[in-house]
Write an enzyme that holds these catalytic residues in place. Structure first.
Site, mmCIF file in Angstrom:
data_model
loop_
_atom_site.group_PDB
_atom_site.id
_atom_site.type_symbol
_atom_site.label_atom_id
_atom_site.label_comp_id
_atom_site.label_asym_id
_atom_site.label_seq_id
_atom_site.Cartn_x
_atom_site.Cartn_y
_atom_site.Cartn_z
ATOM 1 N N HIS A 46 1.959 0.052 3.720
ATOM 2 C CA HIS A 46 0.892 0.858 4.327
ATOM 3 C C HIS A 46 -0.442 0.546 3.641
ATOM 4 O O HIS A 46 -0.460 0.128 2.467
ATOM 5 C CB HIS A 46 1.205 2.343 4.177
ATOM 6 C CG HIS A 46 2.245 2.846 5.131
ATOM 7 N ND1 HIS A 46 2.485 4.180 5.349
ATOM 8 C CD2 HIS A 46 3.101 2.178 5.943
ATOM 9 C CE1 HIS A 46 3.448 4.318 6.236
ATOM 10 N NE2 HIS A 46 3.851 3.123 6.614
ATOM 11 N N GLU A 48 -2.706 2.400 2.328
ATOM 12 C CA GLU A 48 -2.953 3.107 1.062
ATOM 13 C C GLU A 48 -2.179 2.477 -0.093
ATOM 14 O O GLU A 48 -2.692 2.347 -1.215
ATOM 15 C CB GLU A 48 -2.532 4.580 1.166
ATOM 16 C CG GLU A 48 -3.190 5.358 2.282
ATOM 17 C CD GLU A 48 -2.326 5.384 3.552
ATOM 18 O OE1 GLU A 48 -1.855 4.303 3.984
ATOM 19 O OE2 GLU A 48 -2.148 6.477 4.117
ATOM 20 N N CYS A 76 0.892 9.545 4.812
ATOM 21 C CA CYS A 76 2.281 9.993 5.009
ATOM 22 C C CYS A 76 2.837 10.433 3.648
ATOM 23 O O CYS A 76 2.200 10.236 2.614
ATOM 24 C CB CYS A 76 3.113 8.852 5.588
ATOM 25 S SG CYS A 76 3.522 7.558 4.383
ATOM 26 N N CYS A 79 2.802 7.607 0.948
ATOM 27 C CA CYS A 79 1.472 7.290 0.413
ATOM 28 C C CYS A 79 0.881 8.481 -0.347
ATOM 29 O O CYS A 79 0.171 8.296 -1.337
ATOM 30 C CB CYS A 79 0.549 6.847 1.542
ATOM 31 S SG CYS A 79 1.120 5.337 2.349
#
Lengths: 148, 148
Positions: A46, A48, A76, A79
């Protein structure tokens, strides 16, 4: 947040879910990334996560207390957990995710009683632009898959 | 779990927090990793994260529904989130972490109402060995830092 938004656009161009993130230290962007789960075939890739890894490498310390993360949606749980593990100082996200947001939307990881770090949360910047971009992406994906 | 424990021993030898993880597919270990946060200077480099990344690369798919993760302690919220993002079929962990466990100990990410994946959780295997190893590591670290 404009830089994070530009990263989200880059994600879309690469056929990735358009989410972007940057890490700022002393008012300089030290890490900039977008979602790469499809390109890298990696569910942990992801925006992040990648930005935090780059930032820690740049700083030379896994503790990012003096850094701010800017991301185009609420992180999420994975993260959000990474923002706690990295002890990042501030998390700025554009809009809440009531389904899978880990910093207040669906669950509040920053409020874990025994956690030794609670990042400051700032939300709402560019929320319409960031939300619209993500909604448009999924709408186009759905329509595309119906036609094929 | 014995292989995950051996990875935890390797972590200690490398001066990392002794946590190990393996991913099993069709009864074969396809990924094996230990904590590397210090070595890699990366707060996201937990054993589970690395093992999931290796497993997805091995399978050629970011969805790990047919895989089982074995890890020597309850995963933190970041790694618990990664088990959901990767749609891993089963998570086996040795002992619960009431402070920072993300799969029931401190918070239950697998119970998020709107999550589209809920891995099966199996706990308790080799819990005494795994807990003792981690406790010994931190005790030795504390005593070492008091003496220096």
């Amino acid at each position: 947040m404009q830089h994070a938004y530009n990263e989200a656009i880059s994600a879309w161009i690469a056929d990735e879910v358009p989410i972007g993130a940057v890490v700022v230290h002393d008012e300089n962007i030290i890490a900039s990334a977008h979602n790469k789960t499809r390109t890298q075939n990696d569910p942990t890739a992801h925006a992040e996560m990648i930005a935090i890894t780059i930032a820690a490498n740049h700083i030379g310390d896994w503790r990012l207390n003096e850094c701010k993360l800017f991301v185009t949606k609420e992180p999420c749980p994975m993260c959000s957990g990474a923002t706690i593990m990295s002890r990042i100082g501030e998390v700025h996200f554009s809009f809440e995710d009531p389904k899978m947001g880990g910093l207040g939307g669906a669950i509040s990881l920053q409020s874990l009683e025994l956690s030794n770090h609670k990042p400051k949360i700032v939300k709402g910047t560019m929320q319409e632009e960031c939300r619209s971009l993500l909604q448009a992406f999924f709408q186009i994906q759905r329509l595309g898959s119906q036609k094929s």
